[in-house]
Motif scaffolding. Structure first.
Motif, mmCIF file in Angstrom:
data_model
loop_
_atom_site.group_PDB
_atom_site.id
_atom_site.type_symbol
_atom_site.label_atom_id
_atom_site.label_comp_id
_atom_site.label_asym_id
_atom_site.label_seq_id
_atom_site.Cartn_x
_atom_site.Cartn_y
_atom_site.Cartn_z
ATOM 1 N N GLU A 116 42.384 40.507 47.879
ATOM 2 C CA GLU A 116 42.182 40.471 49.314
ATOM 3 C C GLU A 116 40.913 39.755 49.775
ATOM 4 O O GLU A 116 40.832 39.313 50.910
ATOM 5 N N GLY A 117 39.906 39.643 48.938
ATOM 6 C CA GLY A 117 38.652 39.041 49.367
ATOM 7 C C GLY A 117 38.658 37.528 49.230
ATOM 8 O O GLY A 117 39.573 36.939 48.644
ATOM 9 N N PRO A 118 37.632 36.857 49.738
ATOM 10 C CA PRO A 118 37.568 35.392 49.680
ATOM 11 C C PRO A 118 37.498 34.837 48.265
ATOM 12 O O PRO A 118 37.943 33.714 48.008
ATOM 13 N N ALA A 119 36.947 35.591 47.316
ATOM 14 C CA ALA A 119 36.853 35.109 45.934
ATOM 15 C C ALA A 119 38.226 34.909 45.316
ATOM 16 O O ALA A 119 38.383 34.146 44.357
ATOM 17 N N ALA A 120 39.256 35.594 45.856
ATOM 18 C CA ALA A 120 40.604 35.485 45.290
ATOM 19 C C ALA A 120 41.146 34.068 45.353
ATOM 20 O O ALA A 120 42.037 33.704 44.585
ATOM 21 N N ALA A 121 40.626 33.256 46.266
ATOM 22 C CA ALA A 121 41.083 31.871 46.394
ATOM 23 C C ALA A 121 40.014 30.877 45.952
ATOM 24 O O ALA A 121 40.109 29.683 46.240
ATOM 25 N N SER A 122 38.993 31.356 45.217
ATOM 26 C CA SER A 122 37.909 30.484 44.765
ATOM 27 C C SER A 122 37.684 30.668 43.271
ATOM 28 O O SER A 122 37.057 31.644 42.847
ATOM 29 N N PRO A 123 38.160 29.738 42.445
ATOM 30 C CA PRO A 123 37.930 29.867 41.004
ATOM 31 C C PRO A 123 36.450 29.825 40.640
ATOM 32 O O PRO A 123 36.032 30.472 39.680
ATOM 33 N N ASP A 124 35.646 29.063 41.399
ATOM 34 C CA ASP A 124 34.208 29.015 41.110
ATOM 35 C C ASP A 124 33.566 30.374 41.331
ATOM 36 O O ASP A 124 32.799 30.861 40.486
ATOM 37 N N ALA A 125 33.861 31.002 42.472
ATOM 38 C CA ALA A 125 33.295 32.316 42.761
ATOM 39 C C ALA A 125 33.787 33.345 41.749
ATOM 40 O O ALA A 125 33.017 34.201 41.280
ATOM 41 N N THR A 126 35.056 33.260 41.396
ATOM 42 C CA THR A 126 35.625 34.191 40.419
ATOM 43 C C THR A 126 34.949 34.033 39.067
ATOM 44 O O THR A 126 34.617 35.015 38.402
ATOM 45 N N LEU A 127 34.703 32.781 38.652
ATOM 46 C CA LEU A 127 34.058 32.533 37.366
ATOM 47 C C LEU A 127 32.656 33.135 37.327
ATOM 48 O O LEU A 127 32.259 33.750 36.328
ATOM 49 N N LEU A 128 31.901 32.978 38.393
ATOM 50 C CA LEU A 128 30.550 33.538 38.444
ATOM 51 C C LEU A 128 30.577 35.056 38.328
ATOM 52 O O LEU A 128 29.752 35.662 37.636
ATOM 53 N N ILE A 129 31.529 35.663 39.004
ATOM 54 C CA ILE A 129 31.628 37.124 38.977
ATOM 55 C C ILE A 129 31.984 37.620 37.587
ATOM 56 O O ILE A 129 31.332 38.509 37.037
ATOM 57 N N ILE A 130 33.019 37.034 36.990
ATOM 58 C CA ILE A 130 33.490 37.588 35.725
ATOM 59 C C ILE A 130 32.538 37.276 34.577
ATOM 60 O O ILE A 130 32.451 38.038 33.615
ATOM 61 N N THR A 131 31.798 36.164 34.677
ATOM 62 C CA THR A 131 30.811 35.869 33.631
ATOM 63 C C THR A 131 29.759 36.963 33.575
ATOM 64 O O THR A 131 29.369 37.426 32.492
ATOM 65 N N GLN A 186 41.786 36.296 35.846
ATOM 66 C CA GLN A 186 41.554 36.159 37.285
ATOM 67 C C GLN A 186 41.203 34.714 37.661
ATOM 68 O O GLN A 186 41.448 34.285 38.797
ATOM 69 N N ILE A 187 40.629 33.945 36.730
ATOM 70 C CA ILE A 187 40.317 32.537 37.010
ATOM 71 C C ILE A 187 41.607 31.753 37.226
ATOM 72 O O ILE A 187 41.717 30.940 38.152
ATOM 73 N N TRP A 188 42.586 31.987 36.372
ATOM 74 C CA TRP A 188 43.886 31.313 36.493
ATOM 75 C C TRP A 188 44.527 31.632 37.837
ATOM 76 O O TRP A 188 45.034 30.748 38.530
ATOM 77 N N MET A 189 44.488 32.916 38.212
ATOM 78 C CA MET A 189 45.091 33.330 39.474
ATOM 79 C C MET A 189 44.375 32.687 40.649
ATOM 80 O O MET A 189 45.005 32.188 41.595
ATOM 81 N N ALA A 190 43.029 32.679 40.604
ATOM 82 C CA ALA A 190 42.253 32.101 41.705
ATOM 83 C C ALA A 190 42.469 30.597 41.802
ATOM 84 O O ALA A 190 42.550 30.036 42.903
ATOM 85 N N ALA A 191 42.559 29.916 40.652
ATOM 86 C CA ALA A 191 42.785 28.466 40.667
ATOM 87 C C ALA A 191 44.143 28.130 41.272
ATOM 88 O O ALA A 191 44.275 27.169 42.049
ATOM 89 N N ASN A 192 45.166 28.898 40.929
ATOM 90 C CA ASN A 192 46.479 28.675 41.533
ATOM 91 C C ASN A 192 46.415 28.836 43.050
ATOM 92 O O ASN A 192 46.984 28.033 43.803
#
Length: 357
Positions: free
Chosen positions: A92-107, A159-165
């Protein structure tokens, strides 16, 4: 996909597995609500109310009805973390559509899992995960911790794959999606929780067997596909635009109606359940005590998730209710085809594991 269309009618699924619950589930649920407040894992008061009414203590206590209370509480707190994180960062949040933001979080989160005693934890989710990771070491053996950590890292990577899609408007094939969602859904993690709750080690020689690994994939898919059905209305109302649910992917790939896609998902669930029962019985023929217990615990988690899903406010949502069934069907959906393999490349190998094909 965000929409205000009426909720589709979800058919009764076939889950012929025993149902039970730990008697202290309400206390465990209250403990997880307090734990959520301790770390502030919600964006506003409305989200806090949603999270504290989904009954994580119930699903945990159904998954391990005879478990140790301390192990159940840890697991319930961890599931609360997963649901909160999934809402804020994955759906639901903005990171869900941002692979860069998702990568920073999960790292950052992966580092917390690896070395919690030294990793930075300067936000609520990192701090809460560190507390969980450190507490886990007091409950488990290194083998149990490593097995949980590996499945959790795989969830984060997915989650990176999902966000990139989502970011690129890319619609994956159903086959590719089913392979990635084995990890990105987080459901594989459930296969590691019973050892933590009950305090036993499944030998690595058993866990890494091809038939057991296939069994885990079937287990995860049964829960994941059931969740895709019962959560469909909730996701359509609240989640980012995308094709993260197999119902939407089936409708797109087959060019069929939503109702037809729902029925095909139910058919897939039935075939996976029929295969699960056959693999379960095959594995139990020569299983040692730990493997036998673990296989039985997997069945508890499947039934736990289904029973919980049909009543939890996370999916039922009294303000905008989903059209969900009651209880398990007495016979398979489309019974005549229940034992047929699914002709989907990424998962077709499951049926090759059967010795009585």
């Amino acid at each position: 996909m965000t929409s205000h269309a009426p909720a589709p009618k979800i058919p009764q699924l076939w889950v012929p597995l025993p149902s039970a619950i730990h008697p202290k589930w309400r206390e465990i649920d209250e403990g997880s609500a307090a734990w959520l407040d301790r770390f502030g894992l919600f964006s506003d008061r409305a989200q806090r109310e949603r999270l504290t009414h989904i009954a994580v203590g119930e699903i945990t206590s159904r998954g391990a009805p005879s478990g140790r209370v301390e192990g159940l509480q840890w697991t319930s707190d961890f599931l609360m973390w997963l649901f909160a994180f999934d809402d804020e960062f994955c759906d639901e949040g903005p990171a869900a559509a941002s692979p860069d933001a998702t990568l920073l979080i999960i790292t950052k989160l992966q580092r917390v899992v690896e070395v919690p005693w030294t990793a930075p934890a300067d936000d609520g989710y990192s701090a809460a995960l560190r507390e969980l990771r450190l507490r886990l070491d007091t409950l488990t053996t290194p083998v149990q911790t490593a097995r949980w950590a590996a499945s959790f890292r795989a969830y984060l990577q997915g989650q990176i794959w999902m966000a990139a899609n989502s970011a690129h408007g890319r619609i994956p094939t159903l086959s590719d999606h089913l392979a990635v969602r084995l990890d990105s859904s987080g459901v594989k993690i459930f296969s590691t929780l019973s050892e933590i709750i009950h305090g036993y080690d499944l030998p690595a020689a058993d866990y890494e067997r091809h038939d057991v690994r296939g069994f885990v994939e079937v287990f995860a898919s049964i829960i994941g596909w059931s969740n895709d059905l019962v959560s469909y209305h909730k996701e359509r109302q609240r989640s980012q635009e995308g094709f993260g649910n197999i119902v939407d992917l089936i409708a797109h790939e087959r060019g069929c109606s939503l109702a037809e896609a729902v029925n095909e998902t139910a058919m897939m669930h039935t075939r996976a359940m029929a295969l699960y029962l056959r693999l379960r019985d095959q594995i139990l023929q020569d299983a040692g005590p730990e493997l036998r217990r673990w296989v039985t615990d997997c069945s508890s988690w499947i039934r736990a998730d289904y029973d919980w899903s049909l009543t939890t406010h996370r999916y039922v949502n009294p303000e905008d209710p989903a059209d969900l069934p009651h209880g398990s069907a007495s016979s398979p959906f489309q019974e005549a085809e229940a034992n047929q393999p699914l002709p989907i490349p990424s998962i077709a190998w499951w049926w090759t594991l059967l010795k009585d094909r």
